[in-house]
Design a protein around this motif. Structure first.
Motif, short mmCIF file in Angstrom:
data_model
loop_
_atom_site.label_atom_id
_atom_site.label_comp_id
_atom_site.label_asym_id
_atom_site.label_seq_id
_atom_site.Cartn_x
_atom_site.Cartn_y
_atom_site.Cartn_z
N GLU A 1 0.83 -1.21 0.00
CA GLU A 1 0.00 0.00 0.00
C GLU A 1 0.87 1.26 0.00
O GLU A 1 0.55 2.24 -0.70
CB GLU A 1 -0.93 -0.01 1.21
CG GLU A 1 -2.04 -1.05 1.13
CD GLU A 1 -1.60 -2.47 1.45
OE1 GLU A 1 -2.36 -3.42 1.16
OE2 GLU A 1 -0.49 -2.65 2.00
N ALA A 2 1.96 1.23 0.76
CA ALA A 2 2.88 2.38 0.76
C ALA A 2 3.49 2.57 -0.63
O ALA A 2 3.67 3.71 -1.09
CB ALA A 2 3.98 2.16 1.80
N HIS A 3 3.82 1.46 -1.30
CA HIS A 3 4.34 1.53 -2.67
C HIS A 3 3.33 2.19 -3.59
O HIS A 3 3.68 3.07 -4.39
CB HIS A 3 4.68 0.13 -3.16
CG HIS A 3 5.13 0.08 -4.58
ND1 HIS A 3 4.24 -0.03 -5.63
CD2 HIS A 3 6.37 0.11 -5.14
CE1 HIS A 3 4.91 -0.05 -6.78
NE2 HIS A 3 6.19 0.03 -6.50
N PHE A 4 2.08 1.77 -3.52
CA PHE A 4 1.02 2.31 -4.37
C PHE A 4 0.92 3.82 -4.20
O PHE A 4 0.90 4.58 -5.17
CB PHE A 4 -0.30 1.63 -3.99
CG PHE A 4 -1.48 1.97 -4.86
CD1 PHE A 4 -1.88 1.09 -5.85
CD2 PHE A 4 -2.21 3.13 -4.67
CE1 PHE A 4 -3.00 1.36 -6.64
CE2 PHE A 4 -3.31 3.42 -5.45
CZ PHE A 4 -3.70 2.54 -6.45
N VAL A 5 0.85 4.27 -2.95
CA VAL A 5 0.71 5.70 -2.67
C VAL A 5 1.92 6.47 -3.16
O VAL A 5 1.81 7.51 -3.83
CB VAL A 5 0.48 5.91 -1.16
CG1 VAL A 5 0.58 7.40 -0.80
CG2 VAL A 5 -0.87 5.36 -0.74
N THR A 6 3.11 5.98 -2.83
CA THR A 6 4.32 6.72 -3.15
C THR A 6 4.58 6.78 -4.65
O THR A 6 4.97 7.83 -5.18
CB THR A 6 5.53 6.10 -2.43
OG1 THR A 6 5.23 5.95 -1.04
CG2 THR A 6 6.76 6.98 -2.56
N LEU A 7 4.35 5.66 -5.36
CA LEU A 7 4.60 5.66 -6.80
C LEU A 7 3.60 6.54 -7.54
O LEU A 7 3.99 7.28 -8.46
CB LEU A 7 4.56 4.24 -7.34
CG LEU A 7 4.90 4.09 -8.84
CD1 LEU A 7 6.28 4.66 -9.16
CD2 LEU A 7 4.81 2.64 -9.29
N THR A 8 2.33 6.50 -7.16
CA THR A 8 1.36 7.37 -7.83
C THR A 8 1.72 8.84 -7.62
O THR A 8 1.70 9.64 -8.56
CB THR A 8 -0.07 7.11 -7.33
OG1 THR A 8 -0.11 7.23 -5.91
CG2 THR A 8 -0.55 5.73 -7.73
N GLN A 9 2.09 9.20 -6.41
CA GLN A 9 2.46 10.59 -6.13
C GLN A 9 3.75 10.98 -6.86
O GLN A 9 3.89 12.11 -7.34
CB GLN A 9 2.61 10.80 -4.63
CG GLN A 9 1.30 10.71 -3.87
CD GLN A 9 1.46 10.88 -2.38
OE1 GLN A 9 2.45 10.42 -1.79
NE2 GLN A 9 0.51 11.54 -1.74
N ALA A 10 4.69 10.04 -6.95
CA ALA A 10 5.95 10.32 -7.65
C ALA A 10 5.71 10.60 -9.13
O ALA A 10 6.30 11.51 -9.71
CB ALA A 10 6.91 9.15 -7.47
N ALA B 1 -4.56 8.63 2.33
CA ALA B 1 -3.21 9.13 2.07
C ALA B 1 -3.16 9.95 0.78
O ALA B 1 -2.36 10.89 0.68
CB ALA B 1 -2.23 7.96 1.99
N LEU B 2 -3.99 9.60 -0.19
CA LEU B 2 -3.97 10.29 -1.48
C LEU B 2 -4.97 11.43 -1.57
O LEU B 2 -4.94 12.20 -2.54
CB LEU B 2 -4.24 9.29 -2.61
CG LEU B 2 -3.12 8.28 -2.88
CD1 LEU B 2 -3.60 7.18 -3.82
CD2 LEU B 2 -1.89 8.98 -3.45
N ALA B 3 -5.83 11.56 -0.58
CA ALA B 3 -6.83 12.63 -0.60
C ALA B 3 -6.13 13.99 -0.63
O ALA B 3 -5.19 14.25 0.12
CB ALA B 3 -7.73 12.53 0.62
N GLY B 4 -6.58 14.84 -1.52
CA GLY B 4 -5.98 16.18 -1.62
C GLY B 4 -4.70 16.24 -2.41
O GLY B 4 -4.11 17.32 -2.56
N SER B 5 -4.24 15.10 -2.94
CA SER B 5 -3.02 15.08 -3.74
C SER B 5 -3.35 15.35 -5.20
O SER B 5 -4.50 15.54 -5.58
CB SER B 5 -2.31 13.72 -3.60
OG SER B 5 -3.02 12.72 -4.31
#
Length: 360
Positions: A16-25, A46-50
């Motif tokens: 899940e941390a990978h999913f969040v970090t890669l999408t944001q990256a 975690a992705l809300a507001g990103s």
């Protein structure tokens, strides 16, 4: 490029941390990124507001039509260049949707537990890209039937802005723990169960504490052995020098309290995000010399590799990093190593490069 990720897990682990970090990256690199996520999941929060646009969806399993409807609707609107998935229950749905809509599919696998024989042979062949998160994991997948030419390696990205040295934060955390500036704090962050090597570490830490009076141990996380560990600490020779804080939503600030971090796992690990995050904060690491874990550090430069389950070796490793002559040069080298190999811009660029090769 335009990416549509699908990940409806409701857990809060490494995948899940990978999913969040890669999408944001990818979004930070200028790509258009949208994601189908469970609306109540930690990933959604975690992705809300990103910069990543979210679509509510659920895949309970491969037959869950709710997930298909949400993903197909999002894909038809976005017209992405790639569909991307991190979780096994979405592998076949994404492959089927990709075939239906003519969109290539990239899949990640974060576990070493073998898929069933049919999936092991077919998933990597049906997806245009299939990524392991370490060279060790890639070898394991190939041994279990995946075609070697279809499995690539892409390490987990780490947000270097979130994980960075912060002296003021260190001072505040030491005050919170009622420790003075001279304290040496050994950290163990993550799920608390026997497979993570926590009892080897507890024995080693207590033996090291007998020789190093400044040493304390900070335990962050929870799991099936939380209470057993608490009872073991209470019965140990130095219970007051162990600080068990439980689970926290954001562990990143706590790396700044550490002088060294231990990742003593004795169970199979495809990778190890925690050692990389610690090094990003200039914290040297002690890691089990097994599985995909050695790929997370530069042995002898940013930390030490130790035999899993050997409490005497871990005691000696802890004491070695209690010595400034060993610890300080490793601390100084740690963040640069993490930046070069695991930072979000590096991993996002490598991901896009490897996807580009898929079309050649």
């Amino acid at each position: 490029m335009k990416f549509l990720f699908a990940g409806t897990s409701r857990e809060n682990g490494g995948a899940e941390a990978h999913f969040v970090t890669l999408t944001q990256a990818l979004a930070a690199a200028g790509h258009t990124v949208e994601a189908v996520v469970h609306p109540d999941a930690p990933m959604a929060k975690a992705l809300a507001g990103s910069a990543v646009r979210l679509h509510a969806g659920r895949f309970r399993n491969v037959f869950d039509l709710r997930g298909y409807r949400a993903t197909i609707a999002a894909a038809r609107r976005l017209k992405p260049d790639w569909l991307v998935g991190d979780f096994g229950k979405e592998y076949w749905p994404l492959i089927l949707i990709g075939r239906l809509l003519g969109i290539p599919v990239a899949l990640f696998r974060h576990r070493l537990k073998p898929m069933n024989r049919l999936s092991a042979r077919l998933v990597a062949r049906c997806a245009q890209r299939f990524f392991a998160v370490s060279e060790y994991a890639r070898r394991d997948y190939i041994e279990h039937g995946m075609p070697a030419g279809r499995v690539q390696v892409l390490y987990n990205p780490v947000d270097m802005e979130q994980c960075r040295p912060d002296p003021a934060q260190r001072a505040a955390l030491l005050q919170q723990l009622e420790l003075d500036e001279s304290a040496l704090v050994l950290g163990c962050f993550g799920r608390l169960h026997a497979g993570k090597g926590i009892y080897t570490l507890l024995d080693a830490a207590n033996a090291a504490m007998a020789q190093e009076p400044r040493l304390h141990c900070l335990w962050l996380g929870d799991g099936i052995d939380t209470q057993r560990l608490r009872d073991s600490i209470a019965a140990s020779p130095f219970p007051a020098r162990h600080h068990q804080l439980g689970w926290v939503a954001d562990a990143a600030p706590y790396y700044n309290a550490l002088s060294l971090l231990a990742f003593p796992s004795i169970a199979t690990e495809a990778f190890g995000r925690t050692p990389v995050e610690a090094q990003a904060c200039n914290v040297p690491v002690l890691c089990s010399d097994a599985f995909g874990i050695p790929e997370t550090l530069q042995p002898g430069v940013t930390g030490l590799l130790l035999p899993p389950g050997d409490s005497a070796a871990w005691r000696d490793g802890i004491l070695a990093l209690c010595d400034d002559a060993t610890c300080l040069p490793m601390a100084a080298a740690a963040r640069d190593f993490a930046l070069q190999h695991f930072s979000t811009p590096v991993i996002a660029a490598e991901f896009v490069r490897q996807l580009g090769e898929a079309g050649r």
